[in-house]
Write a protein that holds these residues in place. Structure first.
Motif, PDB file in Angstrom:
ATOM      1  N   ASN A   1       5.032  -3.400   4.440  1.00  0.00           N
ATOM      2  CA  ASN A   1       4.815  -2.124   5.199  1.00  0.00           C
ATOM      3  C   ASN A   1       5.979  -0.772   6.101  1.00  0.00           C
ATOM      4  O   ASN A   1       6.261  -1.762   6.569  1.00  0.00           O
ATOM      5  CB  ASN A   1       3.651  -1.787   5.896  1.00  0.00           C
ATOM      6  CG  ASN A   1       3.299  -0.896   5.763  1.00  0.00           C
ATOM      7  OD1 ASN A   1       2.098  -0.026   4.557  1.00  0.00           O
ATOM      8  ND2 ASN A   1       2.429  -0.542   7.177  1.00  0.00           N
TER       9      ASN A   1
ATOM     10  N   SER B   1      -1.378   4.108   1.950  1.00  0.00           N
ATOM     11  CA  SER B   1      -1.818   3.612   2.930  1.00  0.00           C
ATOM     12  C   SER B   1      -3.062   3.867   3.682  1.00  0.00           C
ATOM     13  O   SER B   1      -3.168   5.081   3.806  1.00  0.00           O
ATOM     14  CB  SER B   1      -0.592   4.498   3.866  1.00  0.00           C
ATOM     15  OG  SER B   1       0.570   3.640   3.913  1.00  0.00           O
TER      16      SER B   1
ATOM     17  N   ASP C   1       1.270  -0.945   0.004  1.00  0.00           N
ATOM     18  CA  ASP C   1       0.195   0.366  -0.212  1.00  0.00           C
ATOM     19  C   ASP C   1       0.786   1.221  -0.189  1.00  0.00           C
ATOM     20  O   ASP C   1       0.272   2.306   0.180  1.00  0.00           O
ATOM     21  CB  ASP C   1      -1.049  -0.239   1.621  1.00  0.00           C
ATOM     22  CG  ASP C   1      -0.466   0.495   2.358  1.00  0.00           C
ATOM     23  OD1 ASP C   1       0.620   0.920   2.585  1.00  0.00           O
ATOM     24  OD2 ASP C   1      -1.320   0.656   3.337  1.00  0.00           O
ATOM     25  N   ASP C   2       2.021   1.011   0.280  1.00  0.00           N
ATOM     26  CA  ASP C   2       2.923   2.071   0.337  1.00  0.00           C
ATOM     27  C   ASP C   2       3.326   2.698  -1.089  1.00  0.00           C
ATOM     28  O   ASP C   2       4.064   3.915  -1.369  1.00  0.00           O
ATOM     29  CB  ASP C   2       4.608   1.821   0.940  1.00  0.00           C
ATOM     30  CG  ASP C   2       4.187   1.777   2.613  1.00  0.00           C
ATOM     31  OD1 ASP C   2       3.012   2.163   2.446  1.00  0.00           O
ATOM     32  OD2 ASP C   2       5.171   0.633   3.168  1.00  0.00           O
TER      33      ASP C   2
ATOM     34  N   THR D   1      -2.729  -2.735   3.550  1.00  0.00           N
ATOM     35  CA  THR D   1      -1.317  -3.680   3.713  1.00  0.00           C
ATOM     36  C   THR D   1      -2.183  -5.604   3.820  1.00  0.00           C
ATOM     37  O   THR D   1      -2.133  -6.250   2.697  1.00  0.00           O
ATOM     38  CB  THR D   1       0.023  -3.796   4.256  1.00  0.00           C
ATOM     39  OG1 THR D   1       0.431  -2.547   4.720  1.00  0.00           O
ATOM     40  CG2 THR D   1       0.908  -4.895   4.563  1.00  0.00           C
TER      41      THR D   1
HETATM   42 MN    MN Z   1       1.360   1.588   4.511  1.00  0.00          MN
END
Ligand code: MN
Length: 251
Positions: A91, A39, A8-9, A105
């Motif tokens: 993450n 995020s 998710d980053d 994540t």
């Molecule tokens: Mn993240």
């Protein structure tokens, strides 16, 4: 073995590269990740516009969407062959306790599970700027190697790794989710044009961080491995709920 790696980053994240490095040694890996930091996206899907995917020079695929979009698109969309497993991370920051509900994540892993795959989320639990992504990536590799031939016992395996050199890890613990106090207040401010705006505050401090929790394991320098289920039904509340509903029907 074929592994779909997501996060998710965003596709430029050092945690993603570290995970790809570690898992490429044991599997055919394809990396599909958001084109920016998403995020806190949780399990969101983009339903109001088309999604574009861009292959990068290093082979990673950047999607103009959420972590869940990435996994969904890869498996139901452009991958020729489905992967055996989705691994999400590493993450930059812990995903423990209540965090798992907000985490992109964990959501990327959960989307893998919803599509029928083994799913692992890996986060680096750091007090400051996360540093030892390679430690968490190696932990992920070992976990996957040890899974070989075994039935995965959980829907999603949520892994949090202390931010320290691999040799300094104090051990591995199977844990349950702890929980946090409610979040810190929203921070009101003004933009340069004098208009009011707000920042979401930090997550709350740990409330249930006792023995057996993910918080406790990480504070002790151990890898925390929590088996998560996607079924949020609160089974122990069902008898009281039935009574309540019965009262409604009588009315
Ligand atoms: Mn993240």
């Amino acid at each position: 073995m074929r592994i779909l790696i997501a996060n998710d980053d965003g596709f430029r994240s050092p945690g993603l590269a570290a995970l790809h490095d570690a898992l490429s040694a044991i599997a055919d890996c394809v990396v599909v990740a958001p084109d920016r930091d998403r995020s806190g996206a949780s399990n969101s899907l983009t339903l109001t516009r088309p999604l574009r995917a861009h292959r990068q020079a290093n082979g990673f695929i950047a999607v103009e969407g959420t972590p869940t979009d990435c996994v969904h698109l890869a498996i139901n969309g452009f991958l020729d062959e489905p992967p055996d497993m989705v691994v999400s991370g590493v993450n930059a920051g812990a995903n423990m306790g209540d965090d798992v509900h907000y985490s992109g994540t964990v959501a990327a892993a959960m989307e893998g599970r919803f599509l029928g795959l083994t799913a692992i989320a890996v986060s680096l639990a750091s007090d400051g700027v996360p540093e030892h992504f390679a430690t968490a990536a190696r932990v992920a590799r070992e976990l996957i190697e040890a899974l070989a031939g075994r039935e995965q016992p959980a829907h999603i395996v949520n892994v949090n790794v202390p931010d320290r050199p691999y040799a300094s890890l104090a051990g591995w613990r199977t844990t349950r989710l702890g929980n946090r106090h409610k979040s810190e207040p929203v921070i009101p401010t003004h933009d340069p044009r004098g208009r009011p705006c707000y920042w979401i505050g930090a997550p709350g401090p740990e409330q249930d961080a006792g023995e057996g929790t993910d918080f406790h394991a990480v504070a002790a320098g151990c890898v925390s491995v929590t088996p998560l289920g996607a079924d949020m039904t609160r089974y122990e509340a069902m008898p009281a709920m039935r009574e309540w509903i019965t009262a409604c029907a009588r009315g």
